[in-house]
Write a protein that holds these residues in place. Structure first.
Motif, mmCIF file in Angstrom:
data_model
loop_
_atom_site.group_PDB
_atom_site.id
_atom_site.type_symbol
_atom_site.label_atom_id
_atom_site.label_comp_id
_atom_site.label_asym_id
_atom_site.label_seq_id
_atom_site.Cartn_x
_atom_site.Cartn_y
_atom_site.Cartn_z
ATOM 1 N N ALA A 387 0.807 -1.224 0.000
ATOM 2 C CA ALA A 387 0.000 0.000 0.000
ATOM 3 C C ALA A 387 0.838 1.271 0.000
ATOM 4 O O ALA A 387 0.358 2.322 -0.419
ATOM 5 N N ILE A 388 2.078 1.210 0.490
ATOM 6 C CA ILE A 388 2.874 2.428 0.674
ATOM 7 C C ILE A 388 4.344 2.173 0.367
ATOM 8 O O ILE A 388 4.831 1.041 0.384
ATOM 9 N N ASP A 389 5.045 3.287 0.106
ATOM 10 C CA ASP A 389 6.507 3.269 0.015
ATOM 11 C C ASP A 389 7.121 4.004 1.201
ATOM 12 O O ASP A 389 8.338 4.031 1.365
ATOM 13 N N GLY A 390 6.289 4.611 2.004
ATOM 14 C CA GLY A 390 6.723 5.361 3.171
ATOM 15 C C GLY A 390 5.559 6.178 3.684
ATOM 16 O O GLY A 390 4.411 5.943 3.307
ATOM 17 N N PHE A 391 5.841 7.154 4.547
ATOM 18 C CA PHE A 391 4.761 7.983 5.082
ATOM 19 C C PHE A 391 5.340 9.269 5.651
ATOM 20 O O PHE A 391 6.544 9.384 5.898
ATOM 21 N N ILE A 392 4.451 10.249 5.829
ATOM 22 C CA ILE A 392 4.780 11.485 6.522
ATOM 23 C C ILE A 392 4.195 11.371 7.925
ATOM 24 O O ILE A 392 2.980 11.243 8.092
ATOM 25 N N ALA A 393 5.032 11.381 8.932
ATOM 26 C CA ALA A 393 4.543 11.306 10.306
ATOM 27 C C ALA A 393 3.901 12.637 10.686
ATOM 28 O O ALA A 393 4.503 13.699 10.542
ATOM 29 N N VAL A 394 2.665 12.554 11.168
ATOM 30 C CA VAL A 394 1.907 13.738 11.584
ATOM 31 C C VAL A 394 1.413 13.475 13.011
ATOM 32 O O VAL A 394 0.257 13.129 13.226
ATOM 33 N N PRO A 395 2.300 13.602 13.996
ATOM 34 C CA PRO A 395 1.891 13.313 15.381
ATOM 35 C C PRO A 395 0.857 14.322 15.860
ATOM 36 O O PRO A 395 0.891 15.488 15.483
ATOM 37 N N GLY A 396 -0.047 13.865 16.710
ATOM 38 C CA GLY A 396 -1.101 14.746 17.198
ATOM 39 C C GLY A 396 -1.295 14.644 18.697
ATOM 40 O O GLY A 396 -0.894 13.663 19.326
ATOM 41 N N GLY A 397 -1.913 15.671 19.260
ATOM 42 C CA GLY A 397 -2.379 15.604 20.629
ATOM 43 C C GLY A 397 -1.433 16.103 21.691
ATOM 44 O O GLY A 397 -1.861 16.746 22.645
ATOM 45 N N SER A 398 -0.133 15.795 21.561
ATOM 46 C CA SER A 398 0.785 16.184 22.623
ATOM 47 C C SER A 398 2.222 16.063 22.161
ATOM 48 O O SER A 398 2.531 15.345 21.203
ATOM 49 N N VAL A 399 3.104 16.763 22.871
ATOM 50 C CA VAL A 399 4.533 16.635 22.613
ATOM 51 C C VAL A 399 4.995 15.206 22.870
ATOM 52 O O VAL A 399 5.874 14.688 22.177
ATOM 53 N N SER A 400 4.403 14.538 23.851
ATOM 54 C CA SER A 400 4.811 13.161 24.153
ATOM 55 C C SER A 400 4.518 12.239 22.976
ATOM 56 O O SER A 400 5.289 11.322 22.689
ATOM 57 N N SER A 401 3.421 12.473 22.270
ATOM 58 C CA SER A 401 3.107 11.675 21.086
ATOM 59 C C SER A 401 4.161 11.898 20.011
ATOM 60 O O SER A 401 4.617 10.954 19.353
ATOM 61 N N LEU A 402 4.569 13.143 19.832
ATOM 62 C CA LEU A 402 5.628 13.475 18.881
ATOM 63 C C LEU A 402 6.919 12.747 19.225
ATOM 64 O O LEU A 402 7.563 12.125 18.371
ATOM 65 N N ARG A 403 7.298 12.796 20.482
ATOM 66 C CA ARG A 403 8.582 12.204 20.871
ATOM 67 C C ARG A 403 8.561 10.689 20.841
ATOM 68 O O ARG A 403 9.595 10.055 20.614
ATOM 69 N N LEU A 404 7.391 10.092 21.031
ATOM 70 C CA LEU A 404 7.312 8.641 20.921
ATOM 71 C C LEU A 404 7.616 8.178 19.490
ATOM 72 O O LEU A 404 8.138 7.078 19.291
ATOM 73 N N VAL A 405 7.301 9.004 18.513
ATOM 74 C CA VAL A 405 7.643 8.658 17.135
ATOM 75 C C VAL A 405 9.153 8.552 16.994
ATOM 76 O O VAL A 405 9.681 7.577 16.439
ATOM 77 N N PHE A 406 9.876 9.561 17.497
ATOM 78 C CA PHE A 406 11.336 9.563 17.386
ATOM 79 C C PHE A 406 11.996 8.496 18.252
ATOM 80 O O PHE A 406 12.920 7.808 17.815
ATOM 81 N N GLU A 407 11.528 8.375 19.482
ATOM 82 C CA GLU A 407 12.240 7.571 20.474
ATOM 83 C C GLU A 407 11.842 6.103 20.495
ATOM 84 O O GLU A 407 12.581 5.273 21.017
#
Length: 434
Positions: A387-407
């Motif tokens: 279905a995909i070759d990749g994606f654009i991460a669009v974290p939502g809701g909180s800074v913690s959600s953003l950092r969970l993507v990276f970490e």
């Protein structure tokens, strides 16, 4: 996906983790929204995680009706922001958004080539035709989709010709003989087309060590055909896996029709991520973020996209294909209208379920609300389904959600062999070519 090709991952710099009521959280850093440091931190984390690029979406208008409850489309100019980030990073790609409907191609060609020089080959262009903003540029109405994409194709060709008009090889820098450049290699483009007339040449040489990747956002028939002819990657709203599979197959087929390899074009949908340590926490985060969602606006969106007025329907009532009127002739976005009708035809959601769907409350992104395990399994499932070759991460809701993507999420994908563990090149084009 073959073992040779790994996922391409970008990170959105649009602060979606501040959307809805998320900006009111104590850790949101909303006060830094118009500071480069706010975004530089994300870019540095993206580079540390070996992401392909960071991405600045853009609009050239402001929705004042939503400004009372959040930043809406308030934003720094994306190309200027990325130029400030270029100096403080060395590997991550820098993808800016520039419209072909409102701006002159000479200015755009120069802006992009300037960013490419300043970043040592890391600039990328997200080509958009825009859906609104015409009043800010002296237009009485938005051009039709057909006209916008016709202009976009000509505009993109003019920009590429301008980049070629002053080749880097013309530079001589010959101090001894006093020759700065070989002017014979610098030529006007003398373009005169249906929409544009540009003489050239560009007043900036091309950074020849790496091409500028072209990205296109849109999934209408015109958008698909345009993307298949020029784009290295496509961003598209694909809220369900089957929509992504259909779009990827169609783009690859169209690319072949333009004489390109089907592997030359990558489908990278937006992936909206509300992540937490448990599913219950993630759903609570999502609910808190949207607690003041404007139902009247949601109903208006449904009406505009489908022709259905559900404002007086009971929330538990199912919306089925039988209730759908003929499609509106001129919806604001045909892509979103088609996705919304597709959802109703497939799932027969209740009115309440419909009001919470990304097709209604957001940009119709693929969405995961849950844990790192949930996000990882969803991504792996989409990869295995082709279905995909990749994606654009669009974290939502909180800074913690953003950092969970990276970490947590990106390292998990790398450990599973779905993503790189280090950069093998230094330019945006290098990353997309892996």
């Amino acid at each position: 996906m073959s073992a040779r090709r790994k996922l391409h991952i970008g990170m959105s710099l649009a602060p979606t983790w501040l959307s809805g009521d998320a900006w009111r959280r104590p850790d949101s850093n909303i006060e830094g929204l118009f500071s480069s440091d706010f975004y530089l931190d994300i870019a540095r984390r993206s580079e540390a995680a070996h992401l392909d690029f960071v991405f600045c979406p853009d609009t050239l208008f402001l929705r004042t009706e939503v400004l009372e409850k959040g930043p809406g489309f308030s934003s720094l100019d994306p190309t200027m922001l990325l130029a400030s980030i270029a100096r403080e990073t060395s590997r991550v790609g820098l993808l800016t958004t520039i419209s072909t409907t409102f701006l002159p191609p000479y200015v755009v060609a120069r802006q992009l080539q300037s960013l490419h020089w300043l970043s040592n080959g890391r600039a990328g262009w997200n080509i958009v035709t825009a859906l609104a903003g015409h009043e800010n540029f002296g237009l009485s109405a938005m051009p039709s989709a057909e006209e916008r994409y016709e202009r976009a194709a000509e505009f993109t060709e003019v920009v590429r010709l301008l980049w070629q008009s002053y080749p880097e090889e013309a530079l001589m820098m010959d101090r001894a003989n006093g020759r700065f450049a070989d002017a014979a290699l610098v030529r006007p483009i003398d373009h005169s087309g249906s929409h544009l007339k540009v003489k050239g040449p560009l007043n900036l040489p091309t950074y020849a060590r790496a091409p500028i990747p072209l990205i296109q956002a849109g999934a209408s028939p015109e958008g698909r055909n345009f993307a298949a002819s020029v784009a290295d990657a496509v961003f598209a709203s694909t809220p369900d896996r089957e929509a992504a599979i259909d779009l990827r197959r169609d783009l690859r087929r169209r690319a072949e029709g333009h004489g390109r390899s089907p592997d030359a074009i990558n489908l990278m949908p937006g992936l909206s991520l509300y992540l937490a340590e448990s599913r219950a926490e993630a759903f609570e985060l999502f609910a808190e973020t949207h607690t003041r969602a404007d139902k009247a606006r949601a109903f208006a969106t449904i009406r505009e996209m489908t022709g259905l007025d559900l404002s007086d329907w009971p929330l538990e009532c199912k919306v089925t294909t039988a209730e759908l009127p003929p499609p509106p002739e001129h919806p604001r976005s045909r892509t979103h209208a088609d996705l919304l009708r597709r959802l109703i035809e497939r799932d027969s959601p209740t009115v309440e379920e419909l009001l919470w769907r990304p097709e209604v409350i957001g940009s119709a992104h693929w969405q995961v609300i849950g844990t790192i395990d949930d996000a990882f399994e969803a991504i792996r499932d989409w990869v295995e389904a082709g279905a995909i070759d990749g994606f654009i991460a669009v974290p939502g809701g909180s800074v913690s959600s953003l950092r969970l993507v990276f970490e947590a999420l990106v390292p998990r994908l790398a450990e599973a062999g779905l993503f790189r563990t280090s950069y093998s090149g230094t330019t945006f084009a290098d990353h997309l070519g892996e």
